[in-house]
Scaffold this motif. Structure first.
Motif, short mmCIF file in Angstrom:
data_model
loop_
_atom_site.label_atom_id
_atom_site.label_comp_id
_atom_site.label_asym_id
_atom_site.label_seq_id
_atom_site.Cartn_x
_atom_site.Cartn_y
_atom_site.Cartn_z
N GLU A 1 12.12 27.30 -3.86
CA GLU A 1 13.37 26.87 -4.49
C GLU A 1 13.29 25.64 -5.41
O GLU A 1 13.85 25.64 -6.48
N GLU A 2 12.61 24.56 -5.01
CA GLU A 2 12.62 23.37 -5.86
C GLU A 2 11.39 22.51 -5.60
O GLU A 2 10.73 22.62 -4.56
N VAL A 3 11.07 21.67 -6.59
CA VAL A 3 9.99 20.69 -6.47
C VAL A 3 10.62 19.32 -6.27
O VAL A 3 11.46 18.89 -7.06
N ILE A 4 10.24 18.65 -5.20
CA ILE A 4 10.78 17.32 -4.89
C ILE A 4 9.66 16.30 -5.04
O ILE A 4 8.65 16.36 -4.33
N PRO A 5 9.80 15.36 -5.98
CA PRO A 5 8.72 14.40 -6.20
C PRO A 5 8.64 13.35 -5.10
O PRO A 5 9.66 12.89 -4.58
N VAL A 6 7.42 12.99 -4.75
CA VAL A 6 7.17 11.90 -3.80
C VAL A 6 6.41 10.83 -4.58
O VAL A 6 5.21 10.95 -4.81
N PRO A 7 7.07 9.75 -5.02
CA PRO A 7 6.44 8.78 -5.91
C PRO A 7 5.56 7.80 -5.15
O PRO A 7 5.57 7.72 -3.91
N LEU A 8 4.78 7.05 -5.91
CA LEU A 8 4.08 5.91 -5.33
C LEU A 8 5.11 4.89 -4.84
O LEU A 8 6.15 4.69 -5.48
N PRO A 9 4.86 4.23 -3.72
CA PRO A 9 5.85 3.27 -3.20
C PRO A 9 5.95 2.04 -4.09
O PRO A 9 4.97 1.59 -4.67
N ASP A 10 7.16 1.48 -4.18
CA ASP A 10 7.35 0.24 -4.91
C ASP A 10 7.07 -0.94 -3.98
O ASP A 10 6.67 -0.77 -2.82
N ALA A 11 7.27 -2.15 -4.50
CA ALA A 11 6.92 -3.35 -3.73
C ALA A 11 7.72 -3.43 -2.43
O ALA A 11 7.17 -3.76 -1.36
N GLU A 12 9.02 -3.14 -2.50
CA GLU A 12 9.85 -3.20 -1.29
C GLU A 12 9.38 -2.20 -0.25
O GLU A 12 9.29 -2.51 0.95
N ALA A 13 9.07 -0.98 -0.71
CA ALA A 13 8.60 0.04 0.24
C ALA A 13 7.25 -0.34 0.83
O ALA A 13 6.99 -0.11 2.02
N LEU A 14 6.39 -0.94 0.03
CA LEU A 14 5.07 -1.35 0.54
C LEU A 14 5.21 -2.42 1.61
O LEU A 14 4.45 -2.43 2.60
N VAL A 15 6.17 -3.32 1.46
CA VAL A 15 6.41 -4.32 2.50
C VAL A 15 6.84 -3.64 3.80
O VAL A 15 6.37 -3.99 4.90
N GLU A 16 7.74 -2.67 3.68
CA GLU A 16 8.19 -1.96 4.89
C GLU A 16 7.05 -1.17 5.51
O GLU A 16 6.95 -1.07 6.74
N ILE A 17 6.18 -0.58 4.70
CA ILE A 17 5.03 0.16 5.23
C ILE A 17 4.11 -0.80 5.97
O ILE A 17 3.56 -0.47 7.04
#
Length: 750
Positions: free
Chosen positions: A444-460
């Motif tokens: 049905e659809e393609v959902i992109p999974v982007p590289l994490p930004d700075a905020e996401a990297l802190v949470e990771i």
């Protein structure tokens, strides 16, 4: 009175006095699993009032779909008890009718005996087929013989696809027996303890633990056998089931010496501190986060019966760079929905035996059959771009690959239903996927999974260092002195290196191992050592030029196809230091068909970064060229293949096929192309570049605003870009042209 035709005399017969045991009593005596099978069966029969009567009809064929293969014996036993009980009720009705007709009980008994002798076509003579294993096996002659005798046929199968084709052809009715839920388990516990809900005070009714309520569909006959112990209450039984299905629960081990002075050994439960990954543990998922949460909620509603399968998403493809956690998102989604996860890939299916086509297709079918048996569930197909687009296959093994792709398409949306099975594919590059995979009802659809930004990297970093997301107390659990400032600094350092979640996890693991070797807790210094020095920092001047360059791309792409830009970003280190990412489903460079106008608009967008540098900074840099993936290289290849292989924008007298796209895009053969084709490509690129400069010149304030915002945040997503465009609007000098410059180039040359 004279003897009757069956050789029976009135004085020799009598009606039976003993009442046979009920189906409930028989199943209770056999065990908890059979009684649970009875409750599941009765729940299904309640939705089909006439099913039992039709199943008794001569030559009828009825299919009972089991919850799973593990339930086949117990639900099958319950079915035999229910059908026998239904027979007895039918006979009582016949006896009552005969009593009204004949009066004498002895005559009634004689007639009943005679009718029982002739009841060849009754359900007692039913031919029962229990389907086990992965291949349909059945004595076809016996099946046909049973039908010729007028006997009904009952087919019990967990997967209808495994039923013999001859039997499937004649099925008249089907009944799907569902999986247990919390309410049914509570009723089961009461029945096993000899209690009825109405006879138990409300305050004493057993409470299904929340963990068991969420995993009730995972209960199997083996669990019930282990949980049903003499002398325990209904509540204790449910609590025992809850412990068995708890993913953190481990078997008991014995500590202490049973023969020592300390007395009897004491069992100690060892709990595995690891737990299933949940969606809240995965920051930086982009659009995949809300999608996964919605699918998980829908699967829970489907499992409880609150949502029909027709309302659920059938599947999707998660696409993104390696290490962005696509497979982890799927695992977390299944855990969030509390449904099983089934996995497969082309490499796994092809390697199941010796790679022959039949073996590969059989492995693929078996994987989907496993998913159907465990439904509701999630089926993950890893690296789904291993299945190429059928239009791109040119090699001598084309027939083999075509059958493999066609086999997958059939399993996704073929004759066999996959109700309750959400299929998710993962890949790095979705551009080569067969379009048929993405049609409604399939992925049905393609959902992109982007590289994490700075905020996401802190949470990771927070997640992998041991503290839950959104801590805020300034340090990480387990005594690890990593302050909030250190985490923010490390997050930006990870962003400079374009790190993914997988890379950050490895960094944290290496840092912990480094600290453990020295007998201490991990520190921010350990993480900085693991990260290394990184690339040389980007100077402010280069960062400003890069922001202008990416702003030009954003402007031109949005002018060509509104909403197509997924993200624009800057990095703090590296020679290029920027990128503009397009939505896979809206990329103007890959429409279903190109026209001269769409080609020109796409080339304009590819060259707009260079144009923005020249218009706003006075001179263009080398950043638009160089590598085979540079803007200039992509634009040249696109113009060359569309002109030389597809004839887009060519004048009638110059129309010619110069070879397949892969041949024209090969630098080694480009010098051998006709001079007029090379000249046409150069004129088209010159025209598109002039259009890009005109577009930037007409939207200077917007380009500066996009670049300034990008300099401040380092990353702009689609929503932020739409907000900026909405504030300014785009003035496009080529908006009113029918076929701007692309067609005019050939006219000028002529």
């Amino acid at each position: 009175m004279a003897e009757l035709e069956a050789g029976l005399h009135l004085d020799d017969v009598a009606l039976p006095d003993n009442e046979p045991p009920t189906a409930e009593a028989l199943c209770r005596e056999r065990g908890a699993a059979s009684l649970c099978g009875l409750l599941l069966l009765r729940r299904a029969l309640a939705t089909r009032p006439g099913f039992l009567a039709t199943a008794a009809a001569p030559r009828s064929i009825s299919l009972l779909r089991m919850p799973s293969l593990e339930w086949l014996d117990d639900v099958g036993y319950a079915w035999s008890c229910v059908t026998e009980e239904h027979d007895r009720q039918a006979e009582r009705g016949e006896v009552a009718a005969l009593e009204r007709e004949l009066g004498d009980p002895r005559l009634v008994a004689v007639r009943v005996r005679q009718q029982q002798g002739k009841r060849i076509g009754s359900r007692r003579g039913a031919y029962v087929i229990r389907v086990r294993g992965a291949a349909p096996r059945m004595a076809e002659a016996e099946f046909l013989s049973a039908l010729s005798q007028g006997r009904p046929v009952h087919v019990l199968a967990a997967d209808p696809g495994m039923v013999h084709p001859t039997v499937r052809l004649g099925v008249q009715q089907g009944l799907r027996v569902g999986l247990p839920d919390a309410a049914l388990l509570a009723d089961l516990a009461l029945l096993l303890r000899g209690e009825a809900e109405g006879s138990v005070p409300h305050a004493a009714l057993p409470i299904v633990p929340p963990g068991l309520a969420g995993r009730a569909a995972e209960v199997l006959p083996l669990h019930l056998l282990l949980a049903d112990r003499p002398g325990i209450s209904a509540q204790q039984m449910l609590d025992h089931l809850d412990r068995m299905l708890d993913p953190h629960h481990a078997p008991w081990t014995e500590e202490a010496d049973p023969e020592g002075d300390g007395g009897a050994a004491r069992p100690v439960a060892r709990r595995d501190l690891r737990r299933e990954v949940r969606l809240d543990d995965l920051p930086g998922m982009g659009a995949a986060g809300p999608w996964a949460r919605q699918v998980a909620a829908d699967l829970r509603a489907y499992r409880s019966g609150a949502l029909p399968w027709t309302e659920l998403c059938r599947g999707a493809v998660l696409a993104g760079p390696p290490g962005t956690g696509k497979s982890t998102i799927v695992r977390a989604m299944a855990a969030e929905a509390e449904v099983p996860l089934v996995t497969g890939s082309l490499a796994e299916w092809q390697g199941s035996r010796d790679g022959h086509l039949g073996d590969l297709l059989r492995s693929m079918r078996d994987c989907f059959a496993t998913a159907r048996r465990q439904a509701p569930c999630v089926l993950l197909i890893d690296e789904i771009d291993s299945f190429p687009s059928r239009a791109s296959i040119r090699h001598r093994h084309r027939d083999y690959v075509l059958q493999v792709v066609n086999g997958l398409l059939e399993l996704l949306d073929g004759a066999l239903p996959r109700d309750g099975v959400v299929v998710v594919g993962t890949c790095n590059d979705p551009s080569d996927l067969d379009p048929a995979l993405l049609r409604p009802g399939r992925l049905e659809e393609v959902i992109p999974v982007p590289l994490p930004d700075a905020e996401a990297l802190v949470e990771i970093l927070r997640v992998h260092l041991g503290r839950g997301r959104g801590g805020g107390d300034g340090s990480v659990d387990h005594g690890m002195p990593v302050s909030e400032d250190d985490l923010l600094d490390l997050g930006h350092a990870a962003l400079e290196r374009e790190a993914t979640g997988a890379v950050v996890e490895r960094w944290c693991r290496d840092a912990r191992r480094r600290a453990a070797a020295q007998g201490r807790s991990v520190t921010a210094a350990d993480l900085r050592t693991v990260l290394g020095p990184g690339r040389p920092p980007v100077t402010p001047a280069l960062r400003h030029r890069t922001a202008i360059h990416e702003a030009g791309h954003v402007l031109a792409y949005e002018a060509a196809a509104p909403g197509c830009v997924l993200e624009a970003r800057l990095t703090l280190r590296g020679p290029l230091a920027g990128a503009t990412e397009l939505h896979p489903d809206r990329n103007p460079a890959v429409p279903p068909l190109h026209t001269p106008r769409s080609l020109w608009l796409t080339l304009r967008a590819q060259l707009a970064g260079r144009a923005a540098e020249e218009e706003l900074l006075g001179v263009a840099s080398s950043g638009a060229g160089g590598s085979p993936q540079s803007d200039l290289a992509l634009a040249t290849r696109m113009a060359l293949t569309l002109l030389g292989a597809h004839g887009v924008g060519c004048e009638p007298e110059a129309l010619c096929w110069h070879g397949p796209p892969e041949h024209l895009s090969d630098p080694g053969t480009r010098a051998l192309l006709p001079p007029d084709l090379r000249e046409s490509v150069q004129e088209l690129l010159t025209s598109a570049y002039a259009g890009a400069r005109d577009l930037v010149r007409a939207n200077t304030a917007l380009v500066n605003d996009i670049a300034g915002t990008l300099l401040g945040t380092g990353r702009l997503d689609g929503q932020a870009i739409a907000k900026l465009l909405g504030a300014h609007g785009i003035s496009d000098p080529a908006a009113d042209a029918d076929e701007p410059e692309a067609a005019q180039a050939g006219e000028a040359r002529r």
